[in-house]
Design an enzyme around this catalytic site. Structure first.
Site, PDB file in Angstrom:
ATOM      1  N   ASP A  88       0.848  -1.186   0.000  1.00  0.00           N
ATOM      2  CA  ASP A  88       0.000   0.000   0.000  1.00  0.00           C
ATOM      3  C   ASP A  88       0.888   1.241   0.000  1.00  0.00           C
ATOM      4  O   ASP A  88       1.682   1.439   0.919  1.00  0.00           O
ATOM      5  CB  ASP A  88      -0.888  -0.040   1.256  1.00  0.00           C
ATOM      6  N   ASP A 105      -3.311   2.688  -5.727  1.00  0.00           N
ATOM      7  CA  ASP A 105      -2.164   2.692  -4.817  1.00  0.00           C
ATOM      8  C   ASP A 105      -1.980   1.403  -4.024  1.00  0.00           C
ATOM      9  O   ASP A 105      -1.132   1.333  -3.151  1.00  0.00           O
ATOM     10  CB  ASP A 105      -2.246   3.898  -3.870  1.00  0.00           C
ATOM     11  N   GLU A 106      -2.778   0.376  -4.315  1.00  0.00           N
ATOM     12  CA  GLU A 106      -2.646  -0.866  -3.552  1.00  0.00           C
ATOM     13  C   GLU A 106      -2.573  -2.073  -4.491  1.00  0.00           C
ATOM     14  O   GLU A 106      -3.241  -2.099  -5.508  1.00  0.00           O
ATOM     15  CB  GLU A 106      -3.862  -1.067  -2.635  1.00  0.00           C
TER      16      GLU A 106
END
Ligand SMILES: [Mg+2]
Length: 411
Positions: free
Chosen positions: A9, A105-106
């Site tokens: 993350d 973003d993960e």
């Protein structure tokens, strides 16, 4: 053998990218905000310093500044977020092909069969270091045997940290946490569980399976499995096309546009930016969208489908210009203030499912030419090549648009 899953993350992703782009921001209170002029003055993201002052995502810039008078607001730069998301993904791909993006973003990574040696913790730490050294961004990594636990793990220590969850430590690390920390457990389910006397993950893990089944149906036992870290859902590799829904570029021209000739030039320039980005992301678009904002701030938009998915500026521009002529008559309508060209219905460039059209060879040739242009521009700068259409007198950039607005990427 147990699976090995990482959840990576990116920490404060948007705000962190802004700090990489402008290092002067690094030790300031930062909030990424929509434009205030457009009445979108809302906090989209913030850094840890701003967070420590109570600044929250979703509140207005005005509210945020009440809490944090030194707050520096920056405009979002979506294209850079995608660019960095891709760079980080490229680092992950050195460790495994099994990468599932979850938002921009993960990612989950299945490293069960990772070629690199070392313990799971060591591999996670190595990925973390590579991301930091090569992009300036940091990630938190959760290491576990299941996706749900890995995700939980990446939330436990931030920023730039690794958390390993095992069968041995789950009772200390995971069980005391509130059930709402688990993936897929929203406020409604949390309330229902609360009524059953279940508030922690441990209580859910040890709850009676039949009871859960009665209350939640088939989902009940699944939730219990998730709480125990025994969910067996696979990491499903997905392309960026799942994360990126559209690629577009817009600009507010220096002077309002009142002729089709100028509109055409701006549209071709914008389409170049859009196409360059599509090529960089290895994506093709099947739909083109034009949005015209007039000088009274009203707007009109139109879209069309393409017969063949493309990343060619020429095809995108032709479609966008055609759409413009359909919705705007310069002799009757108001002058245009802002023009935006965007593309949607994206697919990966290596998709085998791509439809073959009669014009296939034409578009392939066009795409080849544009890829060559990319490599020349990469070497000699974006302005080193331009379309003849855009050449006469001064360039569109000098005359109508701000150069900053039109760079597809910082060089
Ligand atoms: Mg994040």
């Amino acid at each position: 053998m147990d699976r090995l899953i990482l959840h990576c993350d990116l920490n404060n992703f948007y705000a962190s990218v802004e700090c990489v782009l402008n290092p002067d921001l690094a030790d300031k209170y930062i909030a990424v905000c929509g434009s205030i002029d457009d009445r979108h003055g809302i906090v989209l993201a913030k850094n840890y310093k701003a967070k420590s002052m109570g600044v929250k995502t979703g509140e207005t810039v005005w509210e945020a500044k009440q809490k944090c008078p030194d707050l520096v607001t920056v405009r979002p730069h979506g294209e850079y977020y995608v660019f960095y998301s891709l760079r980080v993904r490229e680092i992950y791909s050195r460790y495994t092909d099994l990468i599932e993006a979850f938002g921009i973003d993960e990612c989950w990574l299945d490293i069960t069969n990772c070629k690199h040696s070392g313990s799971p913790q060591q591999i996670a730490d190595r990925i973390r270091n590579e991301v930091r050294e090569q992009t300036g961004l940091t990630i938190s990594v959760g290491v576990a045997c299941s996706k749900v636990y890995a995700k939980l793990g990446s939330d436990l220590k931030k920023p730039d940290a690794t958390t390993v969850i095992t069968r041995e430590n789950r009772e200390q690390v995971v069980y005391p946490l509130p059930v709402s920390d688990l993936l897929m457990i929203g406020p409604k389910t949390t309330n229902k569980l609360f009524n059953l006397g279940i508030t922690t993950i441990g209580e859910l893990a040890n709850a009676d399976e039949q009871l859960l089944k009665r209350y939640f149906g088939i989902v009940g036992p699944q939730m219990r499995n998730n709480a125990r870290g025994e969910d067996n859902s696979a990491v499903r590799p997905n392309g960026l096309e799942r994360t990126i829904k559209s690629v577009g570029h817009g600009t507010t021209t220096r002077v309002d546009t009142s002729t089709l000739t100028v509109a055409k030039k701006v549209i071709y320039t914008l389409s170049e930016m859009v196409a360059t980005r599509l090529r960089r992301y290895h994506l093709k678009a099947s739909s083109v969208h034009i949005d015209l904002r007039f000088n009274d701030l009203t707007h009109r938009s139109h879209q069309c489908s393409l017969t063949t998915p493309t990343f060619s500026a020429g095809f995108i521009a032709d479609a966008a210009y055609c759409l413009t002529k359909q919705i705007w008559n310069p002799s009757k309508d108001l002058p245009i203030r802002t023009i935006t060209v965007s593309t949607t219905k994206l697919s990966g460039t290596c998709d085998c499912g791509e439809q073959v059209s009669f014009f296939e060879h034409v578009s392939r040739k066009q795409e080849k030419i544009e890829q060559t242009v990319d490599s020349i521009r990469h070497k000699y700068g974006f302005g080193s090549m331009t379309r003849a259409l855009l050449l006469e007198n001064n360039s569109v950039v000098d005359k109508y648009c701000n150069e900053e607005d039109l760079l597809p990427f910082r060089r």
